[in-house]
Design an enzyme around this catalytic site. Structure first.
Site, PDB file in Angstrom:
ATOM      1  N   TYR A 159      -2.171  -1.143  10.513  1.00 13.37           N
ATOM      2  CA  TYR A 159      -2.082  -1.283   9.051  1.00 13.37           C
ATOM      3  C   TYR A 159      -0.751  -0.739   8.539  1.00 13.37           C
ATOM      4  CZ  TYR A 159      -3.884  -1.112   4.194  1.00 13.37           C
ATOM      5  OH  TYR A 159      -4.078  -1.290   2.852  1.00 13.37           O
TER       6      TYR A 159
ATOM      7  N   SER B  82       0.864  -1.180   0.000  1.00 10.79           N
ATOM      8  CA  SER B  82       0.000   0.000   0.000  1.00 10.79           C
ATOM      9  C   SER B  82       0.899   1.229   0.000  1.00 10.79           C
ATOM     10  CB  SER B  82      -0.843  -0.004   1.286  1.00 10.79           C
ATOM     11  OG  SER B  82      -1.422   1.264   1.527  1.00 10.79           O
TER      12      SER B  82
END
Ligand code: NAD
Length: 261
Positions: free
Chosen positions: A156, A143
């Site tokens: 995350y 990401s």
């Protein structure tokens, strides 16, 4: 069909980016092992469609990737059916948003287990076969959060930074064995997950659909456009090809300029 005879495992491929990756690999003739949660009928339809487009085999594993035993069982099932894994796409992931001092401990553990530790297990279990073949592709959907942080996403961001570090390490360990390991790092991708957030956010903040998309979701993305799952899948396919044989240990960023800012 340059992937004929190869077998690909795509985790979290019942939806979004993983599904697009599975479809792209099937179009090139790969056997597929798909994985993730969802409606049994829809998953069977997807599995059959993959076989139809590849002319090869496709199996489904419902393994919960937060559980190492389930990962081992999935890898054994894949090896029993196809002999081993040539292409591993670590894609399953989840998010939870909360300040760190209020972050539920169980959510932290689950996100680290799914977004980071699961890939440790799939990589360690897939590598022996790749080494034996002298060929392999390990691709991980990281990401933009593998490079930059956002508030309230500690688990995350930690997992995505971590997976980039693990990917670089693996790349160095197998650099002379025909195996590459890379991350693909998208910004905001248009998946059902994102689409589903829009009505609630409109209601909660009293915003129009356009305002939610531009001022909330795409606030960090200079192009003001979503990445598509197909664009991520096209990069994964490229990384499987000969043209990408010298691309290893890196991070293919597809973020509409987010991390340039
Ligand atoms: P998605 O929710 O559409 O798909 C997630 C997939 O993971 C589904 O198939 C789901 O069933 C599966 N999954 C969830 N928990 C699982 C578990 N415990 N065991 C096995 N499978 C499980 O999400 P997506 O947007 O396609 O995201 C895929 C990956 O891309 C994730 O790693 C995510 O972090 C990353 N990513 C997404 C975006 C985005 O904006 N959508 C941006 C950057 C990175």
């Amino acid at each position: 069909m340059f992937l004929k005879g190869k077998t690909a495992l795509v985790t979290g491929s019942t939806s979004g980016i993983g599904l697009a990756c599975a479809q792209a690999l099937a179009m090139e003739g790969a056997n597929l092992v798909i994985n993730g949660f969802g409606d049994a009928g829809a998953i069977e339809t997807e599995r059959a469609a993959l076989e139809a487009s590849s002319g090869a085999g496709a199996i489904y594993s419902g393994a919960d990737l937060t559980k190492p035993d389930a990962i081992e069982a999935m890898m054994k099932e894949a090896a029993a059916r196809f002999g081993g894994i040539d292409i591993l796409i670590n894609n399953a992931g989840m998010q939870h948003v909360a300040p760190i001092d209020e972050f539920p401990v169980a959510k932290w553990d689950m996100i680290i287990a799914l977004n980071l530790t699961a890939a440790f297990h799939t990589v360690r279990l897939a590598l022996p076969y790749m080494k034996q073949q002298g060929w392999g592709r390990i691709i991980t959907t990281a990401s933009a959060h593998s490079l930059v942080a956002s508030p309230n996403k500690s688990a995350y961001v930690a997992a995505k930074h971590g997976i980039l570090g693990m990917t670089k390490t693996v790349a160095l360990e197998v650099a002379q064995q025909g195996i590459t390991a890379n991350c693909i790092s998208p910004g905001y991708v248009w998946t059902p997950l994102v689409e589903n957030q829009i009505p609630d956010t409109m209601k909660a903040r009293g915003l129009t659909r356009e305002q939610v998309m531009n001022d909330v979701l795409l606030a960090a993305q200079p192009t003001k456009q979503f990445v598509t799952s197909d664009q991520v899948a096209a990069m994964a396919l490229f990384l499987c090809g000969d043209a990408a044989a010298q691309i290893t240990g890196t991070n293919m960023v597809i973020d509409g300029g987010w991390t340039a800012a």
